[in-house]
Scaffold this motif. Structure first.
Motif, PDB file in Angstrom:
ATOM      1  N   ASN A 268       6.656   8.006  -4.277  1.00 53.90           N
ATOM      2  CA  ASN A 268       5.400   7.477  -3.774  1.00 53.90           C
ATOM      3  C   ASN A 268       4.747   8.521  -2.879  1.00 53.90           C
ATOM      4  OD1 ASN A 268       5.691   4.996  -5.058  1.00 53.90           O
ATOM      5  ND2 ASN A 268       6.924   4.168  -3.408  1.00 53.90           N
TER       6      ASN A 268
ATOM      7  N   TYR B 236      -0.668   0.717   1.711  1.00 58.60           N
ATOM      8  CA  TYR B 236      -0.195  -0.650   1.509  1.00 58.60           C
ATOM      9  C   TYR B 236       0.349  -1.220   2.809  1.00 58.60           C
ATOM     10  CZ  TYR B 236       4.498   1.329   1.541  1.00 58.60           C
ATOM     11  OH  TYR B 236       5.655   1.979   1.903  1.00 58.60           O
TER      12      TYR B 236
ATOM     13  N   LEU C 102      -1.887  -3.933  -1.395  1.00 60.49           N
ATOM     14  CA  LEU C 102      -2.307  -2.568  -1.685  1.00 60.49           C
ATOM     15  C   LEU C 102      -3.822  -2.481  -1.644  1.00 60.49           C
ATOM     16  CD1 LEU C 102       0.410  -3.061  -3.542  1.00 60.49           C
ATOM     17  CD2 LEU C 102      -0.195  -0.810  -4.357  1.00 60.49           C
TER      18      LEU C 102
ATOM     19  N   VAL D  32      -6.811  -1.220  -3.212  1.00 58.93           N
ATOM     20  CA  VAL D  32      -7.135  -0.712  -4.551  1.00 58.93           C
ATOM     21  C   VAL D  32      -8.640  -0.806  -4.810  1.00 58.93           C
ATOM     22  CG1 VAL D  32      -4.866  -1.100  -5.567  1.00 58.93           C
ATOM     23  CG2 VAL D  32      -6.526  -2.957  -5.551  1.00 58.93           C
TER      24      VAL D  32
ATOM     25  N   ARG E  17       3.053   2.978  -7.653  1.00 59.36           N
ATOM     26  CA  ARG E  17       3.762   2.659  -6.412  1.00 59.36           C
ATOM     27  C   ARG E  17       4.922   1.746  -6.787  1.00 59.36           C
ATOM     28  NH1 ARG E  17       3.889   4.144  -1.474  1.00 59.36           N
ATOM     29  NH2 ARG E  17       1.736   4.794  -1.439  1.00 59.36           N
TER      30      ARG E  17
END
Length: 140
Positions: free
Chosen positions: A30, A36, A50, A52, A96
């Motif tokens: 990662n 996150y 997360l 996004v 991830r």
């Protein structure tokens, strides 16, 4: 200096798989993107969130294999003909991963305001007490 492993401890029997899980988590690669949070929402539940932004539900995939939760994001390419005078918003793919303990189940995943929430629940096993009978050796 000698590396201390769980398998070399005589009082820790059957923990070889735990050692492999720790090694796998350390090698997950990662890179910090996307950022996150992990929060504990109750005594037995957690939520991974997360960031996004820019991704749609169709751009994301969530898989669980051998207790490893993997979230992947891949945005579709920009349509032809767009001319950017400045491009500061990256459209990059990511992966991830999270290694889950035995007894942790993945619940629902929800997108909300550019955040992907994944709910997890931990089941506590019942305590089992077992009495082992001792047999007398065959004395002649």
């Amino acid at each position: 200096m000698t590396k201390l492993t769980l398998g070399t401890q005589p009082f820790l029997l059957g923990f070889e798989q735990l050692e492999r899980l720790v090694e796998r988590a350390a090698k997950s690669g990662n890179d910090g993107y996307p950022p996150y949070n992990i929060e504990q929402t109750s005594d037995r539940s957690y939520r991974i969130t997360l960031a996004v932004a820019g991704f749609t539900e169709a751009d994301l995939s969530i898989t669980l294999e051998d207790r490893q939760l993997t979230i992947r994001g891949r945005q579709s390419d920009d349509p032809e003909g767009r001319v950017f005078l400045h491009r500061g918003i990256a459209s990059r793919q990511f992966q991830r991963t999270f290694v889950l303990a035995e007894g942790v189940d993945v619940g629902e995943a929800v997108m909300e305001n550019g955040l992907l929430h994944i709910d997890l629940t931990r089941h506590v096993p019942e305590t089992v007490v077992q009495t082992v009978p001792i047999k007398r050796s065959g004395v002649k």
